[in-house]
Design a protein around this motif. Sequence first.
Motif, PDB file in Angstrom:
ATOM      1  N   GLN A 154      43.546  51.921  42.511  1.00  0.00           N
ATOM      2  CA  GLN A 154      42.767  53.138  42.750  1.00  0.00           C
ATOM      3  C   GLN A 154      43.688  54.311  43.089  1.00  0.00           C
ATOM      4  O   GLN A 154      43.505  55.414  42.583  1.00  0.00           O
ATOM      5  CB  GLN A 154      41.754  52.925  43.868  1.00  0.00           C
ATOM      6  N   ASN A 155      44.690  54.066  43.917  1.00  0.00           N
ATOM      7  CA  ASN A 155      45.630  55.133  44.282  1.00  0.00           C
ATOM      8  C   ASN A 155      46.403  55.646  43.072  1.00  0.00           C
ATOM      9  O   ASN A 155      46.847  56.792  43.064  1.00  0.00           O
ATOM     10  CB  ASN A 155      46.603  54.656  45.361  1.00  0.00           C
ATOM     11  N   ASN A 156      46.584  54.800  42.082  1.00  0.00           N
ATOM     12  CA  ASN A 156      47.299  55.187  40.870  1.00  0.00           C
ATOM     13  C   ASN A 156      46.342  55.577  39.748  1.00  0.00           C
ATOM     14  O   ASN A 156      46.741  55.632  38.586  1.00  0.00           O
ATOM     15  CB  ASN A 156      48.226  54.054  40.419  1.00  0.00           C
ATOM     16  N   GLU A 157      45.088  55.818  40.118  1.00  0.00           N
ATOM     17  CA  GLU A 157      44.054  56.281  39.187  1.00  0.00           C
ATOM     18  C   GLU A 157      43.840  55.324  38.014  1.00  0.00           C
ATOM     19  O   GLU A 157      43.541  55.743  36.903  1.00  0.00           O
ATOM     20  CB  GLU A 157      44.357  57.700  38.715  1.00  0.00           C
ATOM     21  N   LEU A 158      43.998  54.038  38.261  1.00  0.00           N
ATOM     22  CA  LEU A 158      43.719  53.023  37.253  1.00  0.00           C
ATOM     23  C   LEU A 158      42.260  52.590  37.419  1.00  0.00           C
ATOM     24  O   LEU A 158      41.950  51.444  37.732  1.00  0.00           O
ATOM     25  CB  LEU A 158      44.683  51.834  37.404  1.00  0.00           C
ATOM     26  N   VAL A 159      41.382  53.545  37.192  1.00  0.00           N
ATOM     27  CA  VAL A 159      39.964  53.361  37.492  1.00  0.00           C
ATOM     28  C   VAL A 159      39.312  52.278  36.642  1.00  0.00           C
ATOM     29  O   VAL A 159      38.367  51.629  37.078  1.00  0.00           O
ATOM     30  CB  VAL A 159      39.180  54.687  37.357  1.00  0.00           C
ATOM     31  N   GLU A 160      39.799  52.067  35.452  1.00  0.00           N
ATOM     32  CA  GLU A 160      39.201  51.054  34.584  1.00  0.00           C
ATOM     33  C   GLU A 160      39.490  49.648  35.082  1.00  0.00           C
ATOM     34  O   GLU A 160      38.760  48.713  34.790  1.00  0.00           O
ATOM     35  CB  GLU A 160      39.701  51.212  33.145  1.00  0.00           C
ATOM     36  N   LEU A 161      40.543  49.486  35.860  1.00  0.00           N
ATOM     37  CA  LEU A 161      40.923  48.168  36.363  1.00  0.00           C
ATOM     38  C   LEU A 161      40.421  47.887  37.778  1.00  0.00           C
ATOM     39  O   LEU A 161      40.247  46.735  38.155  1.00  0.00           O
ATOM     40  CB  LEU A 161      42.447  48.021  36.340  1.00  0.00           C
ATOM     41  N   THR A 162      40.187  48.930  38.541  1.00  0.00           N
ATOM     42  CA  THR A 162      39.836  48.759  39.948  1.00  0.00           C
ATOM     43  C   THR A 162      38.548  47.970  40.133  1.00  0.00           C
ATOM     44  O   THR A 162      38.500  47.011  40.909  1.00  0.00           O
ATOM     45  CB  THR A 162      39.740  50.124  40.658  1.00  0.00           C
ATOM     46  N   GLY A 163      37.484  48.338  39.426  1.00  0.00           N
ATOM     47  CA  GLY A 163      36.203  47.640  39.571  1.00  0.00           C
ATOM     48  C   GLY A 163      36.280  46.185  39.162  1.00  0.00           C
ATOM     49  O   GLY A 163      35.721  45.302  39.817  1.00  0.00           O
ATOM     50  N   ILE A 164      37.003  45.924  38.084  1.00  0.00           N
ATOM     51  CA  ILE A 164      37.171  44.541  37.620  1.00  0.00           C
ATOM     52  C   ILE A 164      37.931  43.734  38.664  1.00  0.00           C
ATOM     53  O   ILE A 164      37.576  42.594  38.982  1.00  0.00           O
ATOM     54  CB  ILE A 164      37.913  44.518  36.264  1.00  0.00           C
ATOM     55  N   GLY A 165      38.975  44.347  39.221  1.00  0.00           N
ATOM     56  CA  GLY A 165      39.753  43.667  40.254  1.00  0.00           C
ATOM     57  C   GLY A 165      38.936  43.397  41.503  1.00  0.00           C
ATOM     58  O   GLY A 165      39.025  42.307  42.098  1.00  0.00           O
ATOM     59  N   LEU A 166      38.112  44.371  41.894  1.00  0.00           N
ATOM     60  CA  LEU A 166      37.265  44.168  43.078  1.00  0.00           C
ATOM     61  C   LEU A 166      36.269  43.040  42.847  1.00  0.00           C
ATOM     62  O   LEU A 166      35.982  42.254  43.751  1.00  0.00           O
ATOM     63  CB  LEU A 166      36.543  45.465  43.449  1.00  0.00           C
ATOM     64  N   ARG A 167      35.759  42.948  41.641  1.00  0.00           N
ATOM     65  CA  ARG A 167      34.832  41.853  41.306  1.00  0.00           C
ATOM     66  C   ARG A 167      35.534  40.506  41.483  1.00  0.00           C
ATOM     67  O   ARG A 167      34.983  39.559  42.009  1.00  0.00           O
ATOM     68  CB  ARG A 167      34.318  42.060  39.875  1.00  0.00           C
ATOM     69  N   ARG A 168      36.786  40.428  41.045  1.00  0.00           N
ATOM     70  CA  ARG A 168      37.567  39.194  41.204  1.00  0.00           C
ATOM     71  C   ARG A 168      37.824  38.914  42.684  1.00  0.00           C
ATOM     72  O   ARG A 168      37.724  37.771  43.139  1.00  0.00           O
ATOM     73  CB  ARG A 168      38.878  39.307  40.437  1.00  0.00           C
ATOM     74  N   ALA A 169      38.144  39.958  43.442  1.00  0.00           N
ATOM     75  CA  ALA A 169      38.396  39.793  44.875  1.00  0.00           C
ATOM     76  C   ALA A 169      37.168  39.222  45.578  1.00  0.00           C
ATOM     77  O   ALA A 169      37.283  38.343  46.437  1.00  0.00           O
ATOM     78  CB  ALA A 169      38.797  41.135  45.493  1.00  0.00           C
ATOM     79  N   ILE A 170      35.995  39.718  45.209  1.00  0.00           N
ATOM     80  CA  ILE A 170      34.748  39.233  45.809  1.00  0.00           C
ATOM     81  C   ILE A 170      34.587  37.731  45.577  1.00  0.00           C
ATOM     82  O   ILE A 170      34.202  36.992  46.479  1.00  0.00           O
ATOM     83  CB  ILE A 170      33.531  39.982  45.226  1.00  0.00           C
ATOM     84  N   GLU A 171      34.888  37.301  44.375  1.00  0.00           N
ATOM     85  CA  GLU A 171      34.739  35.876  44.063  1.00  0.00           C
ATOM     86  C   GLU A 171      35.603  35.021  44.981  1.00  0.00           C
ATOM     87  O   GLU A 171      35.157  34.003  45.502  1.00  0.00           O
ATOM     88  CB  GLU A 171      35.074  35.603  42.601  1.00  0.00           C
ATOM     89  N   PHE A 172      36.839  35.444  45.194  1.00  0.00           N
ATOM     90  CA  PHE A 172      37.711  34.684  46.092  1.00  0.00           C
ATOM     91  C   PHE A 172      37.219  34.739  47.531  1.00  0.00           C
ATOM     92  O   PHE A 172      37.230  33.727  48.236  1.00  0.00           O
ATOM     93  CB  PHE A 172      39.162  35.162  45.987  1.00  0.00           C
ATOM     94  N   LEU A 173      36.775  35.898  47.986  1.00  0.00           N
ATOM     95  CA  LEU A 173      36.283  36.018  49.353  1.00  0.00           C
ATOM     96  C   LEU A 173      35.091  35.097  49.586  1.00  0.00           C
ATOM     97  O   LEU A 173      35.059  34.332  50.555  1.00  0.00           O
ATOM     98  CB  LEU A 173      35.896  37.465  49.660  1.00  0.00           C
ATOM     99  N   VAL A 174      34.123  35.148  48.696  1.00  0.00           N
ATOM    100  CA  VAL A 174      32.906  34.347  48.860  1.00  0.00           C
ATOM    101  C   VAL A 174      33.228  32.853  48.839  1.00  0.00           C
ATOM    102  O   VAL A 174      32.816  32.096  49.718  1.00  0.00           O
ATOM    103  CB  VAL A 174      31.876  34.683  47.759  1.00  0.00           C
ATOM    104  N   LYS A 175      33.957  32.437  47.844  1.00  0.00           N
ATOM    105  CA  LYS A 175      34.211  30.996  47.686  1.00  0.00           C
ATOM    106  C   LYS A 175      35.163  30.463  48.749  1.00  0.00           C
ATOM    107  O   LYS A 175      34.925  29.385  49.301  1.00  0.00           O
ATOM    108  CB  LYS A 175      34.702  30.715  46.269  1.00  0.00           C
ATOM    109  N   ASP A 176      36.211  31.204  49.086  1.00  0.00           N
ATOM    110  CA  ASP A 176      37.128  30.754  50.139  1.00  0.00           C
ATOM    111  C   ASP A 176      36.428  30.699  51.490  1.00  0.00           C
ATOM    112  O   ASP A 176      36.605  29.747  52.258  1.00  0.00           O
ATOM    113  CB  ASP A 176      38.354  31.671  50.232  1.00  0.00           C
ATOM    114  N   TYR A 177      35.613  31.694  51.786  1.00  0.00           N
ATOM    115  CA  TYR A 177      34.866  31.696  53.044  1.00  0.00           C
ATOM    116  C   TYR A 177      33.874  30.523  53.072  1.00  0.00           C
ATOM    117  O   TYR A 177      33.768  29.817  54.072  1.00  0.00           O
ATOM    118  CB  TYR A 177      34.140  33.025  53.236  1.00  0.00           C
ATOM    119  N   GLY A 178      33.163  30.322  51.980  1.00  0.00           N
ATOM    120  CA  GLY A 178      32.219  29.206  51.908  1.00  0.00           C
ATOM    121  C   GLY A 178      32.907  27.867  52.131  1.00  0.00           C
ATOM    122  O   GLY A 178      32.413  27.019  52.876  1.00  0.00           O
TER     123      GLY A 178
END
Length: 166
Positions: free
Chosen positions: A46-70
Amino acid sequence: MYSDSLETLALPTLHRPSINYPDFLKKISTVSPKFVEIYKQCIQAQNNELVELTGIGLRRAIEFLVKDYGIFMLNHSDTDLTKEKISKDSLYNAIQDVFKDDTFIFEYIDESRWIGNNKTHYTDTSEDDSINEMFNFIEAAANLIVAKLTSLKARNHRNGRSKKKD
């Protein structure tokens, strides 16, 4: 015409400004180090204005957070979930299973999942500020998870004290 000389291709270099990462990342790293790694990369994108990648990356981050926490919580709660089920489930099903009793966390995570999924499609129906909303929702959910982890630690301390009194 063929040339023996190598042409150099100039690729833009990413500017790496100093970043102050949110406090919750340090606290949640024991449960999901991969989430922390991906989330930091999303902040950098996001800081480097790679807006097309940020949302996809956040979606991946969510998957790890949810599953690792579970998976982490399997040892701390009564559930019929298993590590295999959580890790193989779709993200939507994992969110349903892991956060079925945590409506606040569920709302933040599920909305972030929806936005993140939109960011991967040809037609994105999410709002223009949806990346910022994703960051806000994930931060809120992660802070609630940190609070739950802190509560678990307090419970363990209390249980340890009560065992010493016996």
